[in-house]
Design a protein around this motif. Structure first.
Motif, short mmCIF file in Angstrom:
data_model
loop_
_atom_site.label_atom_id
_atom_site.label_comp_id
_atom_site.label_asym_id
_atom_site.label_seq_id
_atom_site.Cartn_x
_atom_site.Cartn_y
_atom_site.Cartn_z
N ILE A 8 0.85 -1.20 0.00
CA ILE A 8 0.00 0.00 0.00
C ILE A 8 0.88 1.24 0.00
O ILE A 8 0.64 2.19 -0.74
N ALA A 45 -8.42 7.07 -0.13
CA ALA A 45 -8.21 5.95 0.78
C ALA A 45 -9.26 5.89 1.88
O ALA A 45 -9.41 4.88 2.51
N PRO A 55 -13.15 -0.27 1.10
CA PRO A 55 -12.42 0.26 -0.05
C PRO A 55 -13.39 0.94 -1.03
O PRO A 55 -14.52 0.48 -1.21
N GLN A 79 -8.11 -4.77 -6.51
CA GLN A 79 -8.10 -3.44 -5.91
C GLN A 79 -8.67 -3.51 -4.49
O GLN A 79 -8.12 -2.93 -3.56
N GLU A 136 -6.69 -2.70 -0.87
CA GLU A 136 -7.15 -1.59 -0.04
C GLU A 136 -7.93 -2.03 1.19
O GLU A 136 -8.40 -1.20 1.95
#
Length: 191
Positions: free
Chosen positions: A6, A62, A79, A172, A176
């Motif tokens: 990250i 974020a 996320p 993704q 996240e």
């Protein structure tokens, strides 16, 4: 390892953002002809301000999507990829005389609905029994004031077809999902 990925991704985004900002400002300098003193003063003022802007954008991105479950008594952030693409399902099972409640998060994609994460809510006694078995278990998140333990169970592998848009979105989500851990907190449950 995930935190390193990250951080690496955020650094890469920062470098690309700074490069994009620099590329955008080049034409402005060539197309406009302000006095030299004003131009250099403005550049000095802008340079220190420009690097934080991509960081602020990354923080906003974020932050993700607020999620609250009053029935189970918790809140967290999801996320951003889950916004408008999520379904949940709550199930219960008996384990060694204890009830475990599982909240499953699904990513609803173009081709299918994919289980991407689950949270298990259980008593400390059930948690101790699971640990005593010595088998694999989820990531311990927190224990509430009502003595309820929460475990997070993620994916072993991406269930979507390799190279598909759904596979990219699930990757993704996986990259996240630490946002869920960092923002997990108990709230008063509605009974």
């Amino acid at each position: 390892m995930k935190k390193k990925l990250i951080i690496l991704a955020m650094c890469a985004a920062l470098v690309l953002s700074v490069a994009a900002c620099s590329a955008k400002e080049e034409p402005k300098k060539d197309n406009t002809t302000p006095p030299a003193a004003q131009d250099s003063a403005e550049e000095e003022e802008k340079l220190p301000e420009e690097p934080p802007k991509p960081e602020e954008e990354d923080k906003t991105e974020a932050q993700g999507v607020a999620y609250e479950n009053k029935e189970l008594g918790f809140k967290t952030m999801l996320p951003p990829v889950m916004e408008n693409s999520m379904e949940t399902e709550t199930t219960t099972q008996e384990y060694n005389g204890e009830t475990i409640t599982t909240l499953t998060f699904y990513y609803v994609g173009e081709a299918d609905k994919y289980n991407v994460l689950s949270l298990d809510f259980m008593s400390p006694a059930a948690w101790e029994a699971i640990q005593a078995e010595g088998g694999p278990h989820g990531t311990y998140l927190e224990v509430s004031t009502e003595e309820q333990v929460v475990l997070m169970n993620g994916l072993q592998a991406n269930p979507a077809k390799d190279g598909s848009a759904d596979a990219e979105k699930i990757d993704q989500f996986q990259n996240e999902r630490s946002i869920m851990i960092e923002n997990f907190a108990f709230i008063a449950a509605e009974k």
